[in-house]
Design a protein around this motif. Structure first.
Motif, PDB file in Angstrom:
ATOM      1  N   GLY A 123     -47.518 -50.101  87.936  1.00  0.00           N
ATOM      2  CA  GLY A 123     -47.068 -49.662  89.247  1.00  0.00           C
ATOM      3  C   GLY A 123     -47.746 -50.374  90.392  1.00  0.00           C
ATOM      4  N   ASN A 124     -48.962 -50.874  90.158  1.00  0.00           N
ATOM      5  CA  ASN A 124     -49.699 -51.566  91.221  1.00  0.00           C
ATOM      6  C   ASN A 124     -49.091 -52.914  91.560  1.00  0.00           C
ATOM      7  OD1 ASN A 124     -51.693 -49.509  91.436  1.00  0.00           O
ATOM      8  ND2 ASN A 124     -52.737 -50.330  89.636  1.00  0.00           N
ATOM      9  N   THR A 127     -43.363 -53.104  94.140  1.00  0.00           N
ATOM     10  CA  THR A 127     -43.218 -52.651  95.521  1.00  0.00           C
ATOM     11  C   THR A 127     -41.993 -51.765  95.644  1.00  0.00           C
ATOM     12  OG1 THR A 127     -41.930 -54.625  96.090  1.00  0.00           O
ATOM     13  CG2 THR A 127     -44.326 -54.731  96.414  1.00  0.00           C
ATOM     14  N   ARG A 129     -39.763 -48.116  96.169  1.00  0.00           N
ATOM     15  CA  ARG A 129     -39.726 -46.821  95.488  1.00  0.00           C
ATOM     16  C   ARG A 129     -39.936 -47.011  93.985  1.00  0.00           C
ATOM     17  NH1 ARG A 129     -35.394 -45.202  97.451  1.00  0.00           N
ATOM     18  NH2 ARG A 129     -36.100 -43.549  98.856  1.00  0.00           N
ATOM     19  N   LYS A 130     -40.688 -46.098  93.401  1.00  0.00           N
ATOM     20  CA  LYS A 130     -41.003 -46.206  91.981  1.00  0.00           C
ATOM     21  C   LYS A 130     -40.635 -44.915  91.249  1.00  0.00           C
ATOM     22  CE  LYS A 130     -45.060 -49.066  93.052  1.00  0.00           C
ATOM     23  NZ  LYS A 130     -45.132 -48.733  94.483  1.00  0.00           N
ATOM     24  N   TYR A 132     -41.996 -43.161  87.801  1.00  0.00           N
ATOM     25  CA  TYR A 132     -43.019 -43.234  86.764  1.00  0.00           C
ATOM     26  C   TYR A 132     -42.576 -42.405  85.559  1.00  0.00           C
ATOM     27  CZ  TYR A 132     -46.207 -45.226  90.241  1.00  0.00           C
ATOM     28  OH  TYR A 132     -46.799 -46.034  91.179  1.00  0.00           O
ATOM     29  N   MET A 153     -51.251 -37.682  91.550  1.00  0.00           N
ATOM     30  CA  MET A 153     -50.420 -38.867  91.793  1.00  0.00           C
ATOM     31  C   MET A 153     -49.108 -38.483  92.454  1.00  0.00           C
ATOM     32  SD  MET A 153     -50.939 -41.066  88.276  1.00  0.00           S
ATOM     33  CE  MET A 153     -49.618 -42.194  88.740  1.00  0.00           C
ATOM     34  N   SER A 156     -49.633 -37.560  96.071  1.00  0.00           N
ATOM     35  CA  SER A 156     -50.008 -38.681  96.936  1.00  0.00           C
ATOM     36  C   SER A 156     -48.870 -39.683  97.132  1.00  0.00           C
ATOM     37  CB  SER A 156     -51.235 -39.406  96.361  1.00  0.00           C
ATOM     38  OG  SER A 156     -50.921 -40.033  95.121  1.00  0.00           O
ATOM     39  N   ARG A 157     -47.805 -39.554  96.328  1.00  0.00           N
ATOM     40  CA  ARG A 157     -46.678 -40.490  96.407  1.00  0.00           C
ATOM     41  C   ARG A 157     -45.372 -39.702  96.466  1.00  0.00           C
ATOM     42  NH1 ARG A 157     -49.012 -44.447  91.559  1.00  0.00           N
ATOM     43  NH2 ARG A 157     -51.068 -44.713  92.501  1.00  0.00           N
ATOM     44  N   ASP A 159     -42.594 -40.057  97.859  1.00  0.00           N
ATOM     45  CA  ASP A 159     -41.315 -40.766  97.823  1.00  0.00           C
ATOM     46  C   ASP A 159     -40.986 -41.312  96.437  1.00  0.00           C
ATOM     47  OD1 ASP A 159     -40.872 -40.324 100.543  1.00  0.00           O
ATOM     48  OD2 ASP A 159     -41.978 -42.135 101.113  1.00  0.00           O
ATOM     49  N   ASP A 160     -41.947 -41.237  95.518  1.00  0.00           N
ATOM     50  CA  ASP A 160     -41.721 -41.691  94.154  1.00  0.00           C
ATOM     51  C   ASP A 160     -41.352 -40.510  93.258  1.00  0.00           C
ATOM     52  OD1 ASP A 160     -42.381 -44.271  94.928  1.00  0.00           O
ATOM     53  OD2 ASP A 160     -44.490 -44.057  94.343  1.00  0.00           O
ATOM     54  N   ASN A 187     -40.642 -34.019  93.487  1.00  0.00           N
ATOM     55  CA  ASN A 187     -40.599 -35.334  92.837  1.00  0.00           C
ATOM     56  C   ASN A 187     -41.102 -35.319  91.396  1.00  0.00           C
ATOM     57  OD1 ASN A 187     -43.263 -34.853  93.582  1.00  0.00           O
ATOM     58  ND2 ASN A 187     -43.700 -36.989  94.098  1.00  0.00           N
TER      59      ASN A 187
END
Length: 349
Positions: A123-124, A127, A129-130, A132, A153, A156-157, A159-160, A187
């Motif tokens: 994931g790092n 770029t 939207r992701k 997981y 996680m 903190s994210r 939008d993912d 999410n």
């Protein structure tokens, strides 16, 4: 669909005496369930519910969530393919990168490829939207990511999207994400396997837990009558009767550690640490395909050739602990394979 999973008993025409190839307990007492289903065979004469609403209601009551937050599927695998289709429909084939670490359950990547989705392993390095995809406990390694880390996680994210597959949650003592924690977030999609929990892989029962918005999208993509009438009957019976078929997990994991130590004590075998009932191992003599055939034909023991997991080579195999007698037979049989391979190598010199 990826071919080459475990539990391929059909290839060996009754030779197998002990099955280590599937990550479930093979000695489960399914007598009460079989007796119930035998009395309910009349349901096969009619269509089942187009959507298994009765089972969703029962699961919701057990887990303390709304039935609108439960999507029952034909095994957790159907949910995986529905989710991938939903991602493609919502974001397009280039609108999100699917993060799938290796090695892990192959159907995540297969579902993404089938729907034209892009895949990355880190994931790092991606770029935008992701999505997981996390198997927790992970198949085939048996490793577990702490629930607090996964929730952190996701928070903190925002939008993912996080698809967290907890199919093996009943085979570990490590904390898992609770359904109520999943539905309180926008999410997270949490996958559960009744196949694994109740040791009924032939029935194909799983479900996804998510907030109402995500669940609504999943339900729209589910095919009508995807869960058959006997599977619904079985699911209701197992939930309503609080069926428990897996051994006490403390003792079962103690036996798992004993099996791991037995295999790892063989010089030619290396076994990864595990937090659950199955383990990933590699062998330095021969390969996993030869080992599998030898054990099945010579000893009646079936293991999982793990060489077709993305990221693994031909030396890897996977086994799930069973009982003391079966596990001891496996260790002895692996030693026999190694000795046989060495004799053959000497003879060819």
């Amino acid at each position: 669909m990826i071919y080459g999973h475990g539990d391929d008993l059909y290839k060996y025409e009754g030779l197998v005496k002990a099955n280590f190839s599937s990550n479930i307990y093979q000695n489960a007492d399914l007598g009460p369930l079989k007796k119930h289903l035998a009395m309910r065979l009349d349901v096969v004469g009619n269509y089942p519910e187009p959507a298994p609403l009765s089972l969703e209601k029962a699961i919701a009551g057990e887990q303390g969530v709304s039935e609108e937050e439960v999507t029952v599927t034909n095994g957790a695998t159907e949910a995986i393919y529905i989710i991938a289709a939903g991602i493609a429909r919502r974001y397009g084939t280039d609108g999100a990168v699917n993060i799938i670490q290796r090695p892990t359950f192959s159907e995540y990547a297969d579902a993404c490829r089938m729907n034209g989705l892009s895949i990355a392993n880190d994931g790092n390095l991606a770029t935008g939207r992701k999505v997981y995809w996390t198997c927790n406990p992970n198949n085939p390694t048996g490793s577990v990511t702490p629930a607090s880390e996964l929730l952190g996680m996701a928070d903190s994210r925002p939008d993912d999207l996080f698809v967290i597959d907890q199919s093996y949650e009943h085979y570990t003592l490590e904390p898992m994400i609770a359904d109520r924690d999943a539905v309180s977030r926008n999410n997270i999609i949490l996958l559960h396997s009744m196949t694994k929990r109740f040791c009924v892989p032939g029935l194909r029962l799983g479900y996804a837990i998510a907030n109402r918005g995500l669940s609504r999208r999943l339900k729209r993509l589910r095919h009508p009558w995807s869960v058959n009438a006997l599977a619904i009957e079985a699911g209701l019976f197992m939930i309503n009767n609080r069926l428990s078929v897996i051994p006490a997990i403390d003792g079962y994991l103690n036996e798992t550690r004993r099996l791991r130590n037995g295999l790892d004590s063989i010089d030619e075998v290396s076994v990864l640490d595990t937090k659950t009932n199955f383990m990933l191992a590699s062998i330095s003599v021969g390969d996993a395909t030869k080992l599998k055939e030898f054990l099945a034909v010579r000893h009646g023991l079936l293991i999982r050739d793990a060489s077709n997991f993305n990221g693994l080579d031909k030396s890897y195999f996977r086994v799930a602990a069973q009982g003391v007698a079966e596990d001891d037979m496996l260790v002895a049989a692996v030693k026999d394979f190694i000795a046989t391979q060495k004799r053959q190598q000497c003879g060819s010199l």
